[in-house]
Scaffold this motif. Structure first.
Motif, PDB file in Angstrom:
ATOM      1  N   ILE A   1       0.840  -1.202   0.000  1.00 29.52           N
ATOM      2  CA  ILE A   1       0.000   0.000   0.000  1.00 29.52           C
ATOM      3  C   ILE A   1       0.874   1.250   0.000  1.00 29.52           C
ATOM      4  O   ILE A   1       0.603   2.209  -0.725  1.00 29.52           O
ATOM      5  N   GLU A   2       1.941   1.248   0.791  1.00 27.34           N
ATOM      6  CA  GLU A   2       2.856   2.394   0.821  1.00 27.34           C
ATOM      7  C   GLU A   2       3.493   2.622  -0.548  1.00 27.34           C
ATOM      8  O   GLU A   2       3.637   3.764  -0.991  1.00 27.34           O
TER       9      GLU A   2
ATOM     10  N   ALA B   1       3.048   5.938  -2.967  1.00 27.00           N
ATOM     11  CA  ALA B   1       4.208   6.662  -3.522  1.00 27.00           C
ATOM     12  C   ALA B   1       4.129   6.735  -5.043  1.00 27.00           C
ATOM     13  O   ALA B   1       4.373   7.799  -5.639  1.00 27.00           O
ATOM     14  N   ASP B   2       3.779   5.623  -5.691  1.00 29.15           N
ATOM     15  CA  ASP B   2       3.666   5.620  -7.148  1.00 29.15           C
ATOM     16  C   ASP B   2       2.581   6.578  -7.619  1.00 29.15           C
ATOM     17  O   ASP B   2       2.764   7.323  -8.580  1.00 29.15           O
TER      18      ASP B   2
ATOM     19  N   HIS C   1       3.698  10.113  -7.370  1.00 22.66           N
ATOM     20  CA  HIS C   1       4.608  10.404  -8.483  1.00 22.66           C
ATOM     21  C   HIS C   1       3.809  10.702  -9.756  1.00 22.66           C
ATOM     22  O   HIS C   1       4.100  11.657 -10.480  1.00 22.66           O
ATOM     23  N   ILE C   2       2.814   9.875 -10.031  1.00 19.10           N
ATOM     24  CA  ILE C   2       1.969  10.070 -11.209  1.00 19.10           C
ATOM     25  C   ILE C   2       1.243  11.408 -11.128  1.00 19.10           C
ATOM     26  O   ILE C   2       1.176  12.154 -12.116  1.00 19.10           O
ATOM     27  N   ALA C   3       0.713  11.741  -9.954  1.00 22.56           N
ATOM     28  CA  ALA C   3       0.005  13.019  -9.779  1.00 22.56           C
ATOM     29  C   ALA C   3       0.941  14.195 -10.040  1.00 22.56           C
ATOM     30  O   ALA C   3       0.555  15.176 -10.695  1.00 22.56           O
TER      31      ALA C   3
ATOM     32  N   TRP D   1      -6.034   9.094  -1.745  1.00 22.60           N
ATOM     33  CA  TRP D   1      -6.831   9.215  -0.519  1.00 22.60           C
ATOM     34  C   TRP D   1      -7.301   7.840  -0.046  1.00 22.60           C
ATOM     35  O   TRP D   1      -7.177   7.496   1.131  1.00 22.60           O
ATOM     36  N   PHE D   2      -7.837   7.046  -0.970  1.00 22.59           N
ATOM     37  CA  PHE D   2      -8.338   5.719  -0.614  1.00 22.59           C
ATOM     38  C   PHE D   2      -7.220   4.844  -0.058  1.00 22.59           C
ATOM     39  O   PHE D   2      -7.375   4.196   0.984  1.00 22.59           O
ATOM     40  N   LEU D   3      -6.084   4.824  -0.744  1.00 24.57           N
ATOM     41  CA  LEU D   3      -4.964   4.001  -0.277  1.00 24.57           C
ATOM     42  C   LEU D   3      -4.464   4.475   1.083  1.00 24.57           C
ATOM     43  O   LEU D   3      -4.109   3.651   1.938  1.00 24.57           O
ATOM     44  N   TYR D   4      -4.440   5.781   1.290  1.00 26.22           N
ATOM     45  CA  TYR D   4      -4.029   6.302   2.594  1.00 26.22           C
ATOM     46  C   TYR D   4      -4.982   5.815   3.673  1.00 26.22           C
ATOM     47  O   TYR D   4      -4.550   5.363   4.735  1.00 26.22           O
TER      48      TYR D   4
END
Length: 100
Positions: free
Chosen positions: A42-43, A47-48, A51-53, A87-90
């Motif tokens: 998930i971390e 991070a990925d 990076h994309i954002a 947000w969801f992953l966080y």
């Protein structure tokens, strides 16, 4: 899939010539680990996506400078989806810590 529409991968192959070329220009490193613990996965995904954002924001800025508003609008929609994933992953990463 509607007739006449090809999957995105075909667009990239036609435009760039090969999957190998895409590998040379990608900005995210491949993750070939045999096993990744769930929390670490998930971390990595967070991070990925961050990076994309960041890359999308830079592309939007360039498109705005060139007055390419249709592309900028499309990038904004994709950025919105990316930020929702972050947000969801966080929230998922917080697990039971955030159940109040």
């Amino acid at each position: 899939m509607p007739s006449g529409h090809l999957p995105k991968v075909f667009f990239f192959l036609v435009h760039y010539g090969s999957i190998s070329h895409i590998g040379h220009i990608q900005t995210l490193e491949d993750d070939d680990d045999d096993f990744v613990p769930p929390r670490e996965m998930i971390e990595r995904l967070i991070a990925d996506n961050r990076h994309i954002a960041s890359a999308m924001r830079a592309a939007m800025e360039l498109r705005d400078e060139k007055r390419d508003h249709p592309t900028s609008n499309l990038l904004q929609e994709l950025l919105d989806e990316t930020e929702k994933r972050i947000w969801f992953l966080y929230e998922v990463s917080q697990g039971s810590e955030n159940t109040d």
